[in-house]
Each structure stands twice: as structure tokens, then as C-alpha cells.
Design a protein around this motif. Structure first.
Motif, short mmCIF file in Angstrom:
data_model
loop_
_atom_site.label_atom_id
_atom_site.label_comp_id
_atom_site.label_asym_id
_atom_site.label_seq_id
_atom_site.Cartn_x
_atom_site.Cartn_y
_atom_site.Cartn_z
N ARG A 186 0.81 -1.23 0.00
CA ARG A 186 0.00 0.00 0.00
C ARG A 186 0.84 1.26 0.00
O ARG A 186 0.52 2.22 -0.71
N TYR A 187 1.92 1.29 0.79
CA TYR A 187 2.65 2.53 0.99
C TYR A 187 4.07 2.54 0.43
O TYR A 187 4.68 3.61 0.31
N GLY A 188 4.62 1.38 0.11
CA GLY A 188 6.02 1.31 -0.24
C GLY A 188 6.32 1.57 -1.71
O GLY A 188 5.62 1.07 -2.58
N GLN A 189 7.38 2.33 -1.94
CA GLN A 189 7.95 2.40 -3.28
C GLN A 189 8.98 1.27 -3.44
O GLN A 189 9.37 0.94 -4.55
N ALA A 190 9.39 0.72 -2.31
CA ALA A 190 10.30 -0.43 -2.30
C ALA A 190 9.94 -1.34 -1.15
O ALA A 190 9.28 -0.93 -0.19
N TRP A 191 10.36 -2.59 -1.25
CA TRP A 191 10.20 -3.59 -0.20
C TRP A 191 11.58 -4.08 0.19
O TRP A 191 12.46 -4.25 -0.66
N VAL A 192 11.78 -4.30 1.50
CA VAL A 192 13.08 -4.72 2.03
C VAL A 192 12.93 -6.02 2.80
O VAL A 192 11.98 -6.19 3.58
N THR A 193 13.89 -6.92 2.61
CA THR A 193 13.96 -8.14 3.41
C THR A 193 15.41 -8.47 3.71
O THR A 193 16.32 -8.04 2.99
N THR A 194 15.62 -9.23 4.79
CA THR A 194 16.94 -9.78 5.09
C THR A 194 16.95 -11.30 4.88
O THR A 194 17.94 -11.95 5.19
N GLY A 195 15.83 -11.83 4.38
CA GLY A 195 15.70 -13.28 4.24
C GLY A 195 14.90 -13.86 5.38
O GLY A 195 14.21 -13.14 6.10
N ASP A 196 14.99 -15.15 5.56
CA ASP A 196 14.27 -15.84 6.63
C ASP A 196 15.21 -16.03 7.81
O ASP A 196 16.17 -16.81 7.73
N PRO A 197 14.97 -15.33 8.94
CA PRO A 197 15.90 -15.43 10.08
C PRO A 197 15.99 -16.84 10.66
O PRO A 197 17.01 -17.17 11.29
N LYS A 198 14.99 -17.66 10.45
CA LYS A 198 15.03 -19.02 10.99
C LYS A 198 16.10 -19.86 10.29
O LYS A 198 16.52 -20.90 10.81
N LEU A 199 16.55 -19.42 9.13
CA LEU A 199 17.54 -20.19 8.37
C LEU A 199 18.97 -19.73 8.62
O LEU A 199 19.91 -20.38 8.16
N TYR A 200 19.14 -18.64 9.34
CA TYR A 200 20.46 -18.04 9.46
C TYR A 200 21.49 -18.99 10.07
O TYR A 200 22.61 -19.13 9.56
N GLU A 201 21.11 -19.68 11.14
CA GLU A 201 22.07 -20.53 11.85
C GLU A 201 22.24 -21.89 11.20
O GLU A 201 23.37 -22.40 11.10
N THR A 202 21.16 -22.51 10.79
CA THR A 202 21.23 -23.91 10.36
C THR A 202 20.76 -24.15 8.94
O THR A 202 20.81 -25.29 8.46
N GLY A 203 20.28 -23.14 8.25
CA GLY A 203 19.78 -23.32 6.89
C GLY A 203 20.90 -23.38 5.87
O GLY A 203 22.08 -23.18 6.18
N THR A 204 20.53 -23.64 4.64
CA THR A 204 21.47 -23.67 3.54
C THR A 204 21.17 -22.53 2.59
O THR A 204 20.06 -21.98 2.59
N PRO A 205 22.15 -22.14 1.75
CA PRO A 205 21.87 -21.10 0.77
C PRO A 205 20.70 -21.46 -0.14
O PRO A 205 19.92 -20.57 -0.52
#
Length: 300
Positions: A186-205
């Protein structure tokens, strides 16, 4: 392939002891934008030097000419929309219309309790964020705003003459959940993400790429529900928080591979952290500069 490269410069150095030089060098290297975290302190930097986002961006605006500037991200944790809007209008004026507001719901770290408040529940945080973005949008587009909400109030708040950028400076909305994605649509000219934090420690690329693909699809649905074309929205990945961590900055080839995989998902902007020795953002400065100046040419 259309992809832009930006950087985050954390405010841990005195302006005349490396701070100013980093912002100047970022523009020399050709970064599309340089951003700053808007925290009062942050994680491992909590007990060391850390300077304010708005004064630092003001100084950066005065010593750069072309590069966009902004926050990644500002949150309701310690800011009120009325005072923030006044600062944003001032920043946009000083910079000649180069400011982007990265805005998010905020986390549960130091900023969440520094003013003495109890930590907000996830529901309250989401409720506050929705009202925060709504009111900021009004404050930056209307000459005078009065508003009575559940969390925020404005009484004849004026922001004259308004933003240099019209109808207001762009919002880059950080979101992954349904309510946040709806706000971004509704309001964004852009959307930002850092990815899924649940994958940071044990996930794979590979798992991270799939999670990001899912997020992009959900953004698309949120935009469709608003009658908006998601392809017209910029999609920003703030790197360093996926299972790859700092490996993409290990070499030019590694970064080109990382950038290519994420551009294929629809990302228009990748944001990399300016190297900080002895931290999670440590990187070889020569490699970093090669990435800044050469990586995008290899993707075209």
C-alpha cells in the motif's frame, strides 16, 4: 538484467576519524545508495562508539552530491511520526531530494526498552507499525495533519514546504509477514527483506533462496490484492543475514554468483555492509571495492 548495488555504513566511527571518508568513498565507488542503521545501539557495538542516524545522514548529505541516502531501517521503537517527519523533510531538503526512508516494525533488542517501556507483544508491534506508516504517509504529503489513533496523536502538525521529492520521499518497507507485506504493497515504493531469520544458523543457501522466492511471491499477491503491479516496486535484499553470511564478499566471483541468483528472483537492489574489522561484517576492503566497481558489469 537490471540490478543496483548499495551499501550500509554503520555509525561506529567519529566523523573526522573515518566516518566522513567512508561516505565520500561510497559515492566515489559508484554505489546507488548508502544507508545507515537507525538504532540507539546495536548488538556487539552496544558498548562502543555509535552515533545517531539523522545527524550522520545530514552530514553525509552535505559532503555527497549524487548518491541516494537513507535508513535501513527506522522503527517505532523510539521515534514518533510527528518529529520524525519534520526531520525527514529537513533531510530531503538538505540532500536535494536524495533520501529514502527504510521503515520497519522494529525488533526486541536494546531499542525496544531503552525509553523504559515494556517490550511490545508481536501483535502490538504490528498494530503500532501499521499506524506509524499510515501517519508518516499523511505527515509527508499533507500540509497540516490532525490525527487521533490508538498509539499516536498529531494536532495540526505542519511540514511546510514538504518533501523535495513528490508527493513525498520514497518508503522502503521492511516486511515478511502478511500484515507487513500489505503495508509494503500500500505505501512502499520499495520492499526490504533480510531473508528468513530461521535459516540463518542452520539453513542452507538453497533453502534461503527458496524462502526469498516465497517472500517475493507473497509480496506479489499482496500487491495484486491492492490492484498494484508488484513488478513496478523495487525489491531490496539487505545481505549478511542469510546462511551465506559473509561468503559472497569473499571474492568477486562469489558475489557475482550470489547476485545473479537473487536477481533471478526479482530483486532490484542488493545492499552490502561496508567492511568493519573484527566484526560480523569483516571483509577484505580491496575485494569489497572490486565488487562495488566490477560486479554489476559481469551480470549484464
Amino acid at each position: 538484467m537490471s540490478l543496483r548495488l548499495s551499501t550500509v555504513i554503520l555509525p561506529y566511527r567519529r566523523w573526522n576519524e573515518g566516518g566522513r571518508a567512508a561516505w565520500n568513498r561510497a559515492e566515489e565507488l559508484g554505489f546507488h545508495a548508502a544507508y545507515i542503521y537507525d538504532h540507539l545501539s546495536w548488538r556487539s557495538f552496544r558498548d562502543g562508539p555509535w552515533f545517531g542516524a539523522v545527524p550522520t545522514l545530514t552530514a553525509a548529505a552535505a559532503v555527497t552530491q549524487r548518491m541516494r541516502l537513507g535508513t535501513l531501517v527506522t522503527s517505532p521503537n523510539f521515534r514518533h511520526p510527528v518529529t520524525l517527519a519534520k526531520e525527514l523533510v529537513s533531510l530531503d531538503d538538505i540532500s536535494g531530494g536524495r533520501i529514502t526512508l527504510g521503515v520497519g516494525a522494529g525488533g526486541t533488542g536494546f531499542d525496544a526498552t531503552v525509553l523504559g517501556q515494556e517490550p511490545w507483544t508481536p501483535r502490538e508491534r504490528a498494530d503500532r507499525f501499521a499506524e506509524y506508516v499510515l501517519l508518516l504517509d499523511r505527515l509527508l504529503t499533507e500540509r497540516s495533519v490532525s490525527y487521533e489513533g490508538d498509539y499516536y496523536t498529531a494536532h495540526e502538525a505542519r511540514n511546510i514546504p514538504g518533501c523535495v521529492q513528490r508527493p513525498r520521499l520514497p518508503f522502503a518497507v521492511a516486511a515478511t509477514g502478511p500484515r507487513g507485506l500489505k503495508l509494503a504493497a500500500r505505501y512502499g515504493q520499495a520492499w526490504v527483506t533480510t531473508g528468513d531469520p530461521k535459516l540463518y544458523e542452520t539453513g542452507t543457501p538453497e533453502q534461503s533462496v527458496q524462502a526469498l522466492r516465497d517472500q517475493v511471491e507473497k509480496l506479489g499477491k499482496a500487491c495484486a490484492d491492492m490492484g498494484r503491479d508488484a513488478d513496478a516496486m523495487d525489491k531490496m535484499l539487505l545481505t549478511g543475514f542469510t546462511p551465506d553470511r559473509g561468503r559472497p564478499l569473499g571474492s568477486l566471483d562469489a558475489f557475482v554468483d550470489f547476485a545473479g541468483r537473487h536477481a533471478e528472483l526479482g530483486f532490484t537492489d542488493l545492499v552490502i555492509h561496508w567492511p568493519i574489522p573484527d566484526s560480523d561484517f569483516a571483509a577484505d576492503e580491496k575485494v569489497f571495492e572490486r565488487i562495488a566497481t566490477e560486479s554489476l558489469a559481469q551480470l549484464r
